[in-house]
Design a protein around this motif. Structure first.
Motif, PDB file in Angstrom:
ATOM      1  N   GLU A  42      -5.155   6.017  85.742  1.00 14.19           N
ATOM      2  CA  GLU A  42      -5.472   7.100  84.794  1.00 14.19           C
ATOM      3  C   GLU A  42      -4.584   8.324  84.984  1.00 14.19           C
ATOM      4  O   GLU A  42      -4.655   9.263  84.204  1.00 14.19           O
ATOM      5  CB  GLU A  42      -6.948   7.498  84.945  1.00 14.19           C
ATOM      6  N   ILE A  45       1.876   7.835  83.813  1.00 14.75           N
ATOM      7  CA  ILE A  45       2.554   7.698  82.530  1.00 14.75           C
ATOM      8  C   ILE A  45       3.808   6.869  82.761  1.00 14.75           C
ATOM      9  O   ILE A  45       4.675   7.246  83.563  1.00 14.75           O
ATOM     10  CB  ILE A  45       2.911   9.072  81.936  1.00 14.75           C
ATOM     11  N   ASP A  63      -0.971   5.306  80.025  1.00 15.79           N
ATOM     12  CA  ASP A  63      -0.190   5.911  78.943  1.00 15.79           C
ATOM     13  C   ASP A  63       1.277   5.493  79.057  1.00 15.79           C
ATOM     14  O   ASP A  63       1.782   5.264  80.168  1.00 15.79           O
ATOM     15  CB  ASP A  63      -0.273   7.444  79.037  1.00 15.79           C
ATOM     16  N   PHE A  64       1.947   5.434  77.907  1.00 15.70           N
ATOM     17  CA  PHE A  64       3.356   5.038  77.921  1.00 15.70           C
ATOM     18  C   PHE A  64       4.164   5.820  76.898  1.00 15.70           C
ATOM     19  O   PHE A  64       3.652   6.181  75.831  1.00 15.70           O
ATOM     20  CB  PHE A  64       3.506   3.540  77.627  1.00 15.70           C
ATOM     21  N   SER A  66       7.949   5.451  75.024  1.00 19.85           N
ATOM     22  CA  SER A  66       9.108   4.578  74.842  1.00 19.85           C
ATOM     23  C   SER A  66      10.214   5.373  74.172  1.00 19.85           C
ATOM     24  O   SER A  66       9.959   6.114  73.222  1.00 19.85           O
ATOM     25  CB  SER A  66       8.672   3.386  73.986  1.00 19.85           C
ATOM     26  N   LEU A  83       4.361  17.768  83.712  1.00 21.98           N
ATOM     27  CA  LEU A  83       3.094  17.415  84.370  1.00 21.98           C
ATOM     28  C   LEU A  83       3.374  17.003  85.821  1.00 21.98           C
ATOM     29  O   LEU A  83       3.294  15.822  86.167  1.00 21.98           O
ATOM     30  CB  LEU A  83       2.413  16.248  83.631  1.00 21.98           C
TER      31      LEU A  83
ATOM     32  N   ALA B  69       6.281  15.055  74.637  1.00 24.71           N
ATOM     33  CA  ALA B  69       5.259  14.009  74.552  1.00 24.71           C
ATOM     34  C   ALA B  69       3.979  14.401  75.298  1.00 24.71           C
ATOM     35  O   ALA B  69       2.909  13.865  75.041  1.00 24.71           O
ATOM     36  CB  ALA B  69       5.800  12.687  75.098  1.00 24.71           C
ATOM     37  N   ILE B 196      -1.178  13.378  72.499  1.00 14.87           N
ATOM     38  CA  ILE B 196      -0.290  13.586  73.653  1.00 14.87           C
ATOM     39  C   ILE B 196      -0.574  12.598  74.787  1.00 14.87           C
ATOM     40  O   ILE B 196      -1.677  12.063  74.896  1.00 14.87           O
ATOM     41  CB  ILE B 196      -0.390  15.032  74.202  1.00 14.87           C
ATOM     42  N   VAL B 197       0.438  12.364  75.616  1.00 16.46           N
ATOM     43  CA  VAL B 197       0.223  11.550  76.813  1.00 16.46           C
ATOM     44  C   VAL B 197       0.107  12.480  78.024  1.00 16.46           C
ATOM     45  O   VAL B 197       0.943  13.337  78.240  1.00 16.46           O
ATOM     46  CB  VAL B 197       1.375  10.528  77.054  1.00 16.46           C
ATOM     47  N   ASN B 198      -0.980  12.317  78.756  1.00 11.43           N
ATOM     48  CA  ASN B 198      -1.179  13.115  79.979  1.00 11.43           C
ATOM     49  C   ASN B 198      -2.026  12.343  80.986  1.00 11.43           C
ATOM     50  O   ASN B 198      -2.685  12.911  81.835  1.00 11.43           O
ATOM     51  CB  ASN B 198      -1.821  14.468  79.648  1.00 11.43           C
ATOM     52  N   GLY B 199      -1.990  11.003  80.871  1.00  9.86           N
ATOM     53  CA  GLY B 199      -2.816  10.157  81.729  1.00  9.86           C
ATOM     54  C   GLY B 199      -4.083   9.767  80.994  1.00  9.86           C
ATOM     55  O   GLY B 199      -4.771  10.622  80.443  1.00  9.86           O
ATOM     56  N   ALA B 200      -4.356   8.456  80.982  1.00 12.12           N
ATOM     57  CA  ALA B 200      -5.481   7.946  80.177  1.00 12.12           C
ATOM     58  C   ALA B 200      -6.792   8.062  80.943  1.00 12.12           C
ATOM     59  O   ALA B 200      -7.424   7.069  81.292  1.00 12.12           O
ATOM     60  CB  ALA B 200      -5.214   6.502  79.767  1.00 12.12           C
ATOM     61  N   LYS B 205      -5.627   4.302  76.414  1.00 14.48           N
ATOM     62  CA  LYS B 205      -4.232   4.671  76.646  1.00 14.48           C
ATOM     63  C   LYS B 205      -3.541   4.998  75.325  1.00 14.48           C
ATOM     64  O   LYS B 205      -3.937   4.531  74.260  1.00 14.48           O
ATOM     65  CB  LYS B 205      -3.497   3.529  77.330  1.00 14.48           C
ATOM     66  N   ARG B 206      -2.543   5.856  75.433  1.00 19.38           N
ATOM     67  CA  ARG B 206      -1.746   6.198  74.251  1.00 19.38           C
ATOM     68  C   ARG B 206      -0.295   5.797  74.472  1.00 19.38           C
ATOM     69  O   ARG B 206       0.198   5.833  75.595  1.00 19.38           O
ATOM     70  CB  ARG B 206      -1.806   7.709  73.988  1.00 19.38           C
ATOM     71  N   ILE B 207       0.340   5.426  73.383  1.00 17.94           N
ATOM     72  CA  ILE B 207       1.758   5.060  73.443  1.00 17.94           C
ATOM     73  C   ILE B 207       2.508   5.944  72.458  1.00 17.94           C
ATOM     74  O   ILE B 207       2.094   6.079  71.308  1.00 17.94           O
ATOM     75  CB  ILE B 207       1.978   3.579  73.069  1.00 17.94           C
ATOM     76  N   ILE B 208       3.584   6.543  72.925  1.00 14.13           N
ATOM     77  CA  ILE B 208       4.477   7.266  72.008  1.00 14.13           C
ATOM     78  C   ILE B 208       5.740   6.446  71.900  1.00 14.13           C
ATOM     79  O   ILE B 208       6.437   6.221  72.895  1.00 14.13           O
ATOM     80  CB  ILE B 208       4.745   8.690  72.519  1.00 14.13           C
ATOM     81  N   ALA B 209       6.013   5.963  70.713  1.00 10.08           N
ATOM     82  CA  ALA B 209       7.148   5.064  70.521  1.00 10.08           C
ATOM     83  C   ALA B 209       7.647   5.171  69.094  1.00 10.08           C
ATOM     84  O   ALA B 209       6.991   5.776  68.243  1.00 10.08           O
ATOM     85  CB  ALA B 209       6.727   3.623  70.818  1.00 10.08           C
ATOM     86  N   SER B 210       8.794   4.572  68.827  1.00 12.64           N
ATOM     87  CA  SER B 210       9.307   4.625  67.456  1.00 12.64           C
ATOM     88  C   SER B 210       9.797   3.268  66.976  1.00 12.64           C
ATOM     89  O   SER B 210      10.439   3.184  65.951  1.00 12.64           O
ATOM     90  CB  SER B 210      10.453   5.638  67.370  1.00 12.64           C
ATOM     91  N   TYR B 211       9.506   2.211  67.738  1.00  7.32           N
ATOM     92  CA  TYR B 211      10.033   0.917  67.307  1.00  7.32           C
ATOM     93  C   TYR B 211       9.051   0.229  66.372  1.00  7.32           C
ATOM     94  O   TYR B 211       7.844   0.395  66.480  1.00  7.32           O
ATOM     95  CB  TYR B 211      10.372   0.021  68.500  1.00  7.32           C
TER      96      TYR B 211
END
Lengths: 250, 356
Positions: A42, A45, A63-64, A66, A83, B69, B196-200, B205-211
């Motif tokens: 948790e 990232i 979290d990820f 890409s 962070l 992000a 935003i991603v800051n630890g799930a 969980k969150r993913i920031i991607a563009s594919y």
């Protein structure tokens, strides 16, 4: 009946999409187990690259982010600087980290960025169909070196962990393999140490894992493991290439 | 009223970023933008922020991508050749919808060029710049106070639309000194942070991607971006008018050259020529609305640019080619004088005037 083995909480349950005999799945499982054992799922990232490794965000429960090809470490540095209390790791293929992203690999290490990088080295570009990578061995056939890598034309393979180990900001560098059960356990130990280095805020940690690509090597999974042992292991410096005193005392 | 202070353009931008709550700056030195990273290296850490000089411009924009992000306010600044290197990252920021503020202190080009002012990056700034069908919100200040106010607002706009915002200045605006009121930033509205991603922790969980490997998904995402760009076009066009109301002829100019154009308008009026100015403040979205009342009314327009004719294309579209649109330009770091612009206006629109 007592349950002796199950899927790590670090894995999402999305089935791995890799070719038969590919070792990406083993390496990702080891990372997931380490995240679970250190109880940091948790807090973590991950940063994924481009290439076969680029699917990894689907398989983890953390979290990820890409990004672009080669930029995972720079992106990871940005996340960690924003962070500092979180755990940040990158998962990158050899082409990503030792080719198009070399500048970030060098400077992430030189600055001692407090992130963990896992490099997966299969000596070619797998996703695009097996082209020459910076890690392709001398004489090795790829689709862009159809007569074998001629050093007169293409130069020599890069052993990135050796270069990174020479930089002061890198405190832990290991080169491992997942070709045998024993080496799988060694790899897990190395990955765990690389994350503990980050938890302790000691500096940059890199674990390079030799990996197979049966599809693009044109070999069976068993033959691929043998080929890795006979060709990659003698060329690439193996083992703990660097561990500072502080890391040894962890 | 806040006391005015005399500051350099680049330092004003840097101070505005601190005031706007920018917490991270990633950059690489390049003249004539370097005072921004230097000023921030000195002052941002004292304000609880972080400045990191990256290995290169690609690294800097990628660090911005990562920091944005997490929901942090982040900025990078450079000058033309460095901005070229950032195009990859800008495309990814636009695709991942990350709020990053980017400053381009436009120097001369193409290639390495020189250190003087040019507006040669207009196309690159307003038509995307990197690969893919995306837009940046582009702000073009022309005076010290605007450098300050628009830099602060850029952060709110980036957060509001989840889109990179480009502040386009030039070697003149960056290096000049002018009085400025360092006003406190007005309170920002609450922005959505559910992405935003800051630890799930305690959430999925969150993913920031563009594919998008499926074409169907790819089209859906592109339609989503298109809707956002339409909203920007509808809501964010900004411009200033100067003696435009009764004008027979309009100068269209932004940034540095708009400053000179204002004097040209006043000089022309003294000679009885009804000249006005439209100064775009947003270059994208281009202020098409500004031209609506004038396209049937005026007899002609001149764009004054520091390039071989880039904004003129948007002006012609906005005027629907109903009147002749001419270009007056200086290049390579040179600035036009008031007299030479007025002489061009007279020669073009009032050829008999000098004989009277």
């Amino acid at each position: 009946m007592e349950k002796v083995f199950g899927r790590s909480k670090g894995l999402s349950g999305t089935p791995f999409s890799f070719c038969p005999g590919c070792t990406h799945g083993i390496i990702m499982r080891l990372i997931a187990e380490v995240l679970e054992e250190l109880d940091i799922i948790e807090e973590t990232i991950g940063v994924s690259p481009v290439g076969c490794s680029g699917f990894c965000q689907d398989f983890f429960t953390c979290d990820f982010v890409s990004g672009a090809h080669g930029r995972a470490q720079a992106i990871g540095n940005g996340i960690k600087r924003a962070l500092p209390d979180k755990i940040v790791f990158t998962y990158q293929g050899d082409g990503d980290i030792a080719g198009i992203g070399t500048q970030h690999a060098i400077h992430t290490a030189a600055r001692g960025e407090k992130i963990t990088s896992i490099m997966v080295n299969n000596a070619l570009y797998g996703m695009t169909g097996g082209q020459m990578a910076p890690t392709t061995l001398k004489g090795m056939k790829t689709t862009t070196t159809p007569y074998g890598r001629e050093v007169e034309v293409y130069g020599y393979p890069i052993d990135l962990p050796k270069i990174i180990a020479a930089l002061d900001g890198a405190v832990y560098v290991a080169s491992v393999s997942v070709d045998t059960p024993k080496n799988v356990l060694q790899t897990k130990k190395a990955i765990k140490k690389a994350f503990r280095v980050q938890q302790a805020g000691l500096g940059f940690a890199l674990v390079s894992v030799l990996s197979t690509c049966p599809t693009n090597w044109g070999l069976s999974p068993q033959e691929s493991l043998k080929w890795l042992r006979e060709n990659m292991m003698p060329f690439y410096a193996m083992g703990e290439l660097k561990a500072t005193e502080e890391v040894k005392n962890l | 009223m806040v006391k005015k202070v005399l500051m350099k353009g680049n330092e004003i931008i840097a101070q505005a970023a601190i005031e706007a709550g920018c917490k991270l700056f990633f950059g690489y030195p390049i003249t004539p933008s370097t005072e921004i990273i230097e000023y921030l290296a000195k002052h941002l850490p004292k304000a609880g922020g972080t400045v990191l000089q990256a290995e290169d411009e690609i690294g800097a924009i990628s660090m911005c991508y990562g920091a944005a992000a997490t929901g942090a306010r982040v900025m990078t600044a450079s000058s033309s050749p460095g901005i070229s290197l950032k195009q990859e990252g800008l495309s990814y920021c636009a695709a991942a919808e990350l709020p990053v503020v980017v400053v381009n202190v436009n120097r001369t080009g193409p290639g390495l060029g020189g250190l003087g002012p040019m507006q040669s990056d207009y196309f690159q700034s307003t038509k995307g710049g990197g690969h893919g069908d995306y837009r940046l919100l582009v702000l073009a200040p022309s005076k010290a106070q605007e450098l300050y106010d628009l830099t602060m607002e850029a952060f709110d706009l980036a957060d509001k639309y989840r889109n990179p915002v480009l502040l386009l200045t030039d070697g003149f605006l960056g290096q000049m000194m002018e009085p400025v009121e360092l006003k406190p930033k007005p309170a920002s509205p609450e922005f959505d942070r559910s992405w935003i991603v800051n630890g799930a922790k305690g959430r999925k969980k969150r993913i920031i991607a563009s594919y998008a490997l499926s074409n169907e998904v790819g089209e859906a995402i592109n339609l989503h971006w298109e809707a956002k760009y339409k909203e920007l076009k509808e809501k964010e066009q900004r411009w200033e008018e100067f003696y435009a109301g009764d004008a027979d002829y309009l100068i269209v100019s932004y940034g540095t050259t708009a400053r000179i154009a204002k004097s040209v308008v006043l000089n022309a009026r003294r000679k009885g020529i009804k000249l006005g100015l439209i100064r775009p403040i947003t270059l994208w979205p281009f202020p098409e609305k500004a031209f609506l009342p004038y396209k049937e009314k005026i007899k002609g327009a001149v764009t004054v640019e520091l390039n071989t004719g880039q904004m003129i294309e948007d002006v012609k579209l906005a005027l629907e080619c109903k009147v002749p649109v001419h270009l007056y330009r200086r290049l390579g770091g040179m600035l036009p004088t008031e007299d030479e612009i007025l002489a061009f206006v007279e020669k073009t629109f009032c050829p008999g005037l000098e004989e009277v």
